[in-house]
Design an enzyme around this catalytic site. Structure first.
Site, short mmCIF file in Angstrom:
data_model
loop_
_atom_site.label_atom_id
_atom_site.label_comp_id
_atom_site.label_asym_id
_atom_site.label_seq_id
_atom_site.Cartn_x
_atom_site.Cartn_y
_atom_site.Cartn_z
N ASN A 93 0.85 -1.19 0.00
CA ASN A 93 0.00 0.00 0.00
C ASN A 93 0.89 1.25 0.00
O ASN A 93 1.69 1.44 0.92
CB ASN A 93 -0.90 -0.03 1.25
CG ASN A 93 -1.85 1.15 1.31
OD1 ASN A 93 -1.44 2.29 1.06
ND2 ASN A 93 -3.09 0.91 1.66
N HIS B 25 0.91 6.29 1.70
CA HIS B 25 1.66 7.27 2.49
C HIS B 25 2.81 7.92 1.72
O HIS B 25 3.38 8.90 2.18
CB HIS B 25 2.08 6.68 3.82
CG HIS B 25 0.88 6.37 4.68
ND1 HIS B 25 -0.11 7.31 4.90
CD2 HIS B 25 0.47 5.24 5.28
CE1 HIS B 25 -1.06 6.77 5.64
NE2 HIS B 25 -0.74 5.51 5.87
N HIS C 292 -5.72 3.61 -1.69
CA HIS C 292 -7.06 3.91 -1.18
C HIS C 292 -7.44 5.31 -1.65
O HIS C 292 -6.84 6.30 -1.21
CB HIS C 292 -7.03 3.84 0.36
CG HIS C 292 -8.36 4.01 1.01
ND1 HIS C 292 -8.54 3.85 2.37
CD2 HIS C 292 -9.59 4.33 0.51
CE1 HIS C 292 -9.81 4.07 2.68
NE2 HIS C 292 -10.47 4.38 1.56
N ARG D 298 -9.62 7.93 -1.08
CA ARG D 298 -10.58 8.33 -0.06
C ARG D 298 -11.43 9.48 -0.56
O ARG D 298 -11.00 10.27 -1.41
CB ARG D 298 -9.85 8.76 1.23
CG ARG D 298 -9.10 7.64 1.90
CD ARG D 298 -8.51 8.12 3.21
NE ARG D 298 -9.52 8.16 4.25
CZ ARG D 298 -9.64 7.24 5.21
NH1 ARG D 298 -8.79 6.24 5.29
NH2 ARG D 298 -10.60 7.34 6.10
N ARG E 120 -7.21 12.74 0.87
CA ARG E 120 -6.12 13.23 1.74
C ARG E 120 -4.74 12.76 1.24
O ARG E 120 -3.74 13.37 1.55
CB ARG E 120 -6.33 12.77 3.18
CG ARG E 120 -6.25 11.27 3.36
CD ARG E 120 -6.35 10.90 4.82
NE ARG E 120 -7.69 11.11 5.36
CZ ARG E 120 -8.13 10.54 6.47
NH1 ARG E 120 -7.31 9.78 7.18
NH2 ARG E 120 -9.36 10.73 6.90
N GLU F 180 -8.61 0.26 -2.96
CA GLU F 180 -9.43 0.30 -1.74
C GLU F 180 -10.40 1.45 -1.87
O GLU F 180 -10.01 2.56 -2.26
CB GLU F 180 -8.56 0.56 -0.52
CG GLU F 180 -7.93 -0.64 0.08
CD GLU F 180 -7.14 -0.26 1.31
OE1 GLU F 180 -7.46 0.75 1.97
OE2 GLU F 180 -6.17 -0.96 1.58
N THR G 138 -8.31 3.37 8.38
CA THR G 138 -9.55 2.59 8.41
C THR G 138 -9.71 1.90 9.77
O THR G 138 -8.84 1.15 10.19
CB THR G 138 -9.51 1.52 7.30
OG1 THR G 138 -9.01 2.12 6.11
CG2 THR G 138 -10.89 0.95 7.05
N GLU H 112 -10.79 -9.55 3.05
CA GLU H 112 -9.53 -9.18 3.67
C GLU H 112 -9.80 -9.08 5.17
O GLU H 112 -10.62 -8.26 5.61
CB GLU H 112 -8.99 -7.85 3.13
CG GLU H 112 -7.68 -7.47 3.83
CD GLU H 112 -7.01 -6.24 3.23
OE1 GLU H 112 -7.21 -5.96 2.03
OE2 GLU H 112 -6.29 -5.55 3.99
N HIS I 25 -3.67 -4.62 7.73
CA HIS I 25 -3.83 -3.47 8.62
C HIS I 25 -2.98 -3.63 9.87
O HIS I 25 -3.13 -4.57 10.63
CB HIS I 25 -5.28 -3.22 9.05
CG HIS I 25 -5.50 -1.76 9.33
ND1 HIS I 25 -5.10 -1.17 10.49
CD2 HIS I 25 -6.04 -0.78 8.57
CE1 HIS I 25 -5.39 0.12 10.43
NE2 HIS I 25 -5.95 0.38 9.28
N1 PXP Z 1 -5.80 -3.12 4.26
C1 PXP Z 1 -6.78 -2.19 4.32
C2 PXP Z 1 -8.15 -2.58 3.92
C3 PXP Z 1 -6.50 -0.87 4.73
O1 PXP Z 1 -7.49 0.04 4.80
C4 PXP Z 1 -5.17 -0.52 5.05
C5 PXP Z 1 -4.83 0.88 5.43
O2 PXP Z 1 -5.03 1.73 4.35
C6 PXP Z 1 -4.19 -1.53 4.94
C7 PXP Z 1 -4.53 -2.81 4.57
C8 PXP Z 1 -2.75 -1.23 5.25
O3 PXP Z 1 -2.62 -0.94 6.59
P1 PXP Z 1 -1.22 -0.45 7.14
O4 PXP Z 1 -0.91 0.84 6.47
O5 PXP Z 1 -1.44 -0.32 8.60
O6 PXP Z 1 -0.22 -1.52 6.78
#
Ligand code: PXP
Length: 250
Positions: free
Chosen positions: A7, A10, A43, A45, A49, A70, A101, A151, A187
């Protein structure tokens, strides 16, 4: 063996701090792929952001792996997804004030919106994964809705790693597999807690963002992804032992 979805939200968070073009999200995706990412997750959003619509379109055209989008099951984002056609859509709950999330989808309260989104996306050939709490009832509800995948939310496990939460995830994983679902997890996973979870056979993919981007600040994104790939692929090897044993660069 499970795949690693990286992901890169960030990377966009840092870019949006100055509303400029750096760091470049597409370059981040390429580096993640060089480190062994099997898919790229973003994601989009409602409040934009971090990831912007243009990022999703560019990634869709340019990445070598798979794009996992996402998204909340809302009309605006659904229309974008149907136009962009990612390789998978993961439906997540979304609240404006949250930092990230929080919790899985409530498939009772949001049954109709989720059912409609699954129908539209899967009819368009986009498999849908539902981000749910690791409970057998939620897995059963997801299967009943006709999603291809779930997931499992690993936030509780990340906060309280140990046998109790691992067992909860194991039971939800087995329920998902028994229902014919593909089962992902994500997550809050990091370089300490991903290995023990990856030792449970049956997960198809781990989606990991924040920990990888944090580590990338110090070792670079290719290395940070390669280390995580070793953890999820090779069952908890010490990441410090990966040198000379890392996946080939592509
Ligand atoms: N899976 C989902 C569905 C999420 O919403 C997120 C956060 O955007 C992640 C995985 C990744 O989480 P993390 O950034 O804490 O690894």
């Amino acid at each position: 063996m499970p795949n690693l979805g990286v992901n890169i939200d960030h990377v966009a968070t840092v870019r949006q701090a100055r509303r400029g073009s750096s760091p470049d999200v597409m370059t981040a995706a390429v580096h993640a792929e060089m480190g062994g990412a099997d898919s790229i997750t973003v994601h989009l959003r409602e409040d934009r952001r971090h990831i912007q619509e243009a990022d999703v379109r560019i990634l869709r055209q340019s990445i070598a792996t798979r794009l996992n989008l996402e998204m909340a099951a809302t009309g605006e984002i659904l229309a974008i997804a149907l136009e962009v056609v990612p390789n998978q859509c993961t439906l997540v709950p979304e609240r404006r004030q949250e930092l990230t999330t929080e919790g899985g989808l409530d498939l009772t309260t949001h049954h109709d919106a989720v059912a409609a989104a699954i129908d539209r996306l899967q009819t368009a050939g986009i498999p849908v994964s539902l981000f749910i709490d690791p409970d057998e009832a939620a897995v059963a509800a997801a299967a009943h809705l006709g999603a291809r995948a779930v997931e499992l939310h690993t936030g509780e496990y990340a906060a309280h790693p140990g046998e109790a939460q691992l067992d909860r995830l194991r039971r939800a994983l087995h329920a998902g597999l028994a229902a014919g679902l593909t089962v992902h997890a994500g997550h809050g996973l990091d370089y300490d807690n991903a290995g023990p979870l990856a030792q449970l056979p049956g997960f198809s993919e781990f989606n990991i963002g924040h920990a990888i981007i944090c580590r990338a600040l110090f070792v670079g994104l290719v290395e940070a992804v390669a280390e995580m790939k070793q953890l999820v692929r090779y069952n908890g090897h010490d990441p410090r032992g990966i040198r000379g044993n890392r996946p080939p660069r592509r």
